[in-house]
Design an enzyme around this catalytic site. Structure first.
Site, PDB file in Angstrom:
ATOM      1  N   ASP A  26       0.854  -1.186   0.000  1.00 12.89           N
ATOM      2  CA  ASP A  26       0.000   0.000   0.000  1.00 12.89           C
ATOM      3  C   ASP A  26       0.891   1.237   0.000  1.00 12.89           C
ATOM      4  O   ASP A  26       2.047   1.179   0.447  1.00 12.89           O
ATOM      5  CB  ASP A  26      -0.914   0.005   1.231  1.00 12.89           C
ATOM      6  CG  ASP A  26      -2.149   0.875   1.027  1.00 12.89           C
ATOM      7  OD1 ASP A  26      -3.218   0.337   0.696  1.00 12.89           O
ATOM      8  OD2 ASP A  26      -2.024   2.106   1.174  1.00 12.89           O
ATOM      9  N   LYS A  31      -0.859   3.265   7.321  1.00 17.22           N
ATOM     10  CA  LYS A  31      -1.734   2.101   7.198  1.00 17.22           C
ATOM     11  C   LYS A  31      -0.918   0.819   7.241  1.00 17.22           C
ATOM     12  O   LYS A  31      -1.297  -0.161   7.894  1.00 17.22           O
ATOM     13  CB  LYS A  31      -2.535   2.187   5.903  1.00 17.22           C
ATOM     14  CG  LYS A  31      -3.569   1.090   5.725  1.00 17.22           C
ATOM     15  CD  LYS A  31      -4.348   1.306   4.438  1.00 17.22           C
ATOM     16  CE  LYS A  31      -5.446   0.261   4.280  1.00 17.22           C
ATOM     17  NZ  LYS A  31      -6.201   0.450   3.016  1.00 17.22           N
ATOM     18  N   GLU A 142     -13.634 -10.587  -8.106  1.00 14.24           N
ATOM     19  CA  GLU A 142     -14.023 -10.929  -6.730  1.00 14.24           C
ATOM     20  C   GLU A 142     -15.543 -10.882  -6.592  1.00 14.24           C
ATOM     21  O   GLU A 142     -16.224 -10.124  -7.270  1.00 14.24           O
ATOM     22  CB  GLU A 142     -13.361  -9.966  -5.739  1.00 14.24           C
ATOM     23  CG  GLU A 142     -13.590  -8.485  -6.005  1.00 14.24           C
ATOM     24  CD  GLU A 142     -14.869  -7.947  -5.389  1.00 14.24           C
ATOM     25  OE1 GLU A 142     -15.455  -8.649  -4.550  1.00 14.24           O
ATOM     26  OE2 GLU A 142     -15.274  -6.829  -5.755  1.00 14.24           O
ATOM     27  N   PHE A 143     -16.054 -11.708  -5.669  1.00 11.85           N
ATOM     28  CA  PHE A 143     -17.490 -11.750  -5.375  1.00 11.85           C
ATOM     29  C   PHE A 143     -17.682 -11.685  -3.862  1.00 11.85           C
ATOM     30  O   PHE A 143     -18.309 -12.552  -3.253  1.00 11.85           O
ATOM     31  CB  PHE A 143     -18.119 -13.020  -5.945  1.00 11.85           C
ATOM     32  CG  PHE A 143     -17.993 -13.153  -7.438  1.00 11.85           C
ATOM     33  CD1 PHE A 143     -18.902 -12.540  -8.287  1.00 11.85           C
ATOM     34  CD2 PHE A 143     -16.957 -13.889  -8.000  1.00 11.85           C
ATOM     35  CE1 PHE A 143     -18.793 -12.647  -9.665  1.00 11.85           C
ATOM     36  CE2 PHE A 143     -16.831 -14.004  -9.379  1.00 11.85           C
ATOM     37  CZ  PHE A 143     -17.756 -13.381 -10.217  1.00 11.85           C
ATOM     38  N   LEU A 144     -17.102 -10.666  -3.246  1.00 13.82           N
ATOM     39  CA  LEU A 144     -17.121 -10.538  -1.790  1.00 13.82           C
ATOM     40  C   LEU A 144     -18.163  -9.527  -1.347  1.00 13.82           C
ATOM     41  O   LEU A 144     -18.230  -8.425  -1.877  1.00 13.82           O
ATOM     42  CB  LEU A 144     -15.744 -10.093  -1.290  1.00 13.82           C
ATOM     43  CG  LEU A 144     -14.539 -10.922  -1.747  1.00 13.82           C
ATOM     44  CD1 LEU A 144     -13.249 -10.323  -1.207  1.00 13.82           C
ATOM     45  CD2 LEU A 144     -14.690 -12.380  -1.329  1.00 13.82           C
ATOM     46  N   ARG A 145     -18.953  -9.921  -0.365  1.00 15.96           N
ATOM     47  CA  ARG A 145     -19.953  -9.027   0.212  1.00 15.96           C
ATOM     48  C   ARG A 145     -19.409  -8.430   1.504  1.00 15.96           C
ATOM     49  O   ARG A 145     -18.813  -9.145   2.309  1.00 15.96           O
ATOM     50  CB  ARG A 145     -21.246  -9.787   0.509  1.00 15.96           C
ATOM     51  CG  ARG A 145     -21.940 -10.378  -0.701  1.00 15.96           C
ATOM     52  CD  ARG A 145     -23.049 -11.326  -0.274  1.00 15.96           C
ATOM     53  NE  ARG A 145     -22.499 -12.472   0.454  1.00 15.96           N
ATOM     54  CZ  ARG A 145     -23.251 -13.378   1.096  1.00 15.96           C
ATOM     55  NH1 ARG A 145     -24.566 -13.236   1.132  1.00 15.96           N
ATOM     56  NH2 ARG A 145     -22.678 -14.388   1.716  1.00 15.96           N
ATOM     57  N   GLU A 146     -19.637  -7.136   1.687  1.00 19.46           N
ATOM     58  CA  GLU A 146     -19.206  -6.499   2.924  1.00 19.46           C
ATOM     59  C   GLU A 146     -19.951  -7.127   4.103  1.00 19.46           C
ATOM     60  O   GLU A 146     -21.168  -7.249   4.093  1.00 19.46           O
ATOM     61  CB  GLU A 146     -19.478  -5.000   2.873  1.00 19.46           C
ATOM     62  CG  GLU A 146     -18.619  -4.268   1.855  1.00 19.46           C
ATOM     63  CD  GLU A 146     -18.789  -2.763   1.914  1.00 19.46           C
ATOM     64  OE1 GLU A 146     -19.441  -2.281   2.857  1.00 19.46           O
ATOM     65  OE2 GLU A 146     -18.278  -2.083   1.014  1.00 19.46           O
ATOM     66  N   GLY A 248     -27.955   0.087  -2.680  1.00 18.42           N
ATOM     67  CA  GLY A 248     -26.895   1.088  -2.761  1.00 18.42           C
ATOM     68  C   GLY A 248     -25.558   0.436  -2.506  1.00 18.42           C
ATOM     69  O   GLY A 248     -25.300  -0.671  -2.967  1.00 18.42           O
ATOM     70  N   CYS A 251     -20.890  -1.085  -4.718  1.00 19.72           N
ATOM     71  CA  CYS A 251     -20.800  -1.907  -5.932  1.00 19.72           C
ATOM     72  C   CYS A 251     -21.986  -1.742  -6.879  1.00 19.72           C
ATOM     73  O   CYS A 251     -21.801  -1.417  -8.050  1.00 19.72           O
ATOM     74  CB  CYS A 251     -20.667  -3.383  -5.555  1.00 19.72           C
ATOM     75  SG  CYS A 251     -19.095  -3.789  -4.761  1.00 19.72           S
TER      76      CYS A 251
END
Length: 390
Positions: A26, A31, A142-146, A248, A251
């Site tokens: 990063d 961070k 990617e198929f990641l949900r928060e 909302g 994504c």
């Protein structure tokens, strides 16, 4: 792993958990310092523990700058933001910059993976930015949900890999050998389209059930029973079939508009998806109207809760103006989350008020019905008395 945002950090920690050696990079030194100490900047169930385990095992490390991270890598993942541009398309400037920065430092015949959500044709964009004919570029959306990103990564519905080079595709697919799931190997354009198509379909499903909920209110049907009836059909399923204040997040809005732009550039007028977005915009207005009605508000009166919601909305709007600034990405997501929670709460208040009104109306109908029946009995008795007199 170039980028330690939501996707990069989760992907890096999970791949380390699967036994791979992962270096996450990063540009934000503070961070990186926090991540090295096991302090993560996002709230995600199970992620903090995976990061701690990775650091303890030595399989996960954090560095400043992509050049430092890729010098000895086999595969480099690009996990940088792709914000929405003014015309609705995805802005690939961060992807191009990251590719250009790591290009001179990549080992011979390394593989670069587009993990960010990018429009169709982005593998070619990265290839041109790299200017390295020995480097192969692969799409691995990617198929990641928060909120469930770790679970989604470790127990995915599928893994999608798109590449023109079969050997490169198989090498990227092998990273997921520790998972029990279906691996779909295809070409880059198809892999990139799968991501957009999946999000657009889920947004369509949500807009559809919100529209059905509006019809139910008009005809007196119970939307909960309708959802159960529809969701029981295996072809439809129960997921993403619950009405709410509208969709909302980071994504759906961005990806749906990007897909419309992709379709436009391909010569197709995606009117269906335009309608999905329009229905969602209408839903926001409908929910606001319900909240005002439930709270007994008129144009000149404003509830404190609504002022808080509008304040959050303004705050999100201000952050959207600096969407290119990676430093504020998590803060914007946090603001969106609080706004969504408040909207959900206000919708619950409105629904409860609507239930109370419906119950009162039914009770009133019941009382009126009893009175009518009593009058009918009295009338029948009077008629019978008259007949007997005659």
């Amino acid at each position: 792993m170039i980028g330690t945002g939501y996707v990069g950090l989760t992907t890096g920690a999970c791949l380390a958990h699967l036994g791979h050696t992962v270096v996450c990079a990063d540009i934000d030194e503070s961070k990186v310092t926090d991540l090295r100490a096991g302090r993560i900047p996002i709230v995600e169930n199970g992620l903090e523990q995976l990061v701690a385990d990775g650091l303890a095992s030595g399989r996960l490390s954090f560095v400043v700058g992509g050049a430092t991270a890729v010098t000895e890598c086999d595969i480099a993942f690009l996990c940088v933001p792709t914000p929405q541009g003014d015309d609705g398309s995805a802005d690939l400037s961060y992807v191009q910059q990251a590719a250009e920065q790591i290009a001179p430092h990549l080992p011979h015949e390394a593989i670069v993976v587009n993990k960010s959500t990018v429009p169709v044709g982005s593998t070619k964009v990265v290839e041109r930015a790299l200017k390295r004919p020995d480097i192969r570029v692969v799409s691995n959306p990617e198929f990641l949900r928060e909120g469930s990103a770790v679970q989604d990564f470790l127990k995915p519905d599928r893994v999608v890999v798109g590449a023109d080079d079969q050997a490169a595709a198989l090498k990227v697919a092998s990273l997921y050998d520790g998972l029990t799931t279906r691996v779909i190997i295809t070409d880059p354009a198809s892999a990139e389209t799968i991501k957009y198509a999946a999000n657009a379909f889920l947004a369509t499903k949500l807009s559809f059930i919100n529209a059905i909920a509006a019809i139910c209110e008009g005809v007196g049907a119970d939307i909960n029973d309708v959802v159960v009836g529809m969701g029981s059909d295996k072809r439809i399923g129960e997921s993403f079939l619950r009405p709410g204040p509208g969709w909302g997040g980071s994504c759906f809005p961005k990806d749906s508009r990007a897909l419309i732009k992709i379709a436009e550039e391909a010569g197709y007028d995606f009117e269906l998806l335009d309608g999905v977005i329009a229905v969602n915009d209408q839903q926001f207005d409908r929910v606001a109207a319900k909240v005002r009605l439930a709270a007994g508000l008129d144009a000149d009166r404003q509830a404190p809760a609504l002022e808080v919601g509008e304040g959050l909305d303004r705050r999100v709007g201000r952050h959207e103006q600096v969407v290119g600034d990676v430093e504020h990405r998590e803060e914007r997501a946090d603001a969106r989350l609080r706004h969504a929670v408040l909207a959900q709460h206000l919708l619950g208040v409105a629904r409860a008020r609507a239930r109370d009104l419906r119950r009162a109306a039914l009770e009133q109908d019941h009382v009126l019905g009893r009175a009518a029946r009593a009058r009918a009995r009295l009338h029948a008795r009077d008629v019978l008395v008259e007949q007997r007199r005659e």
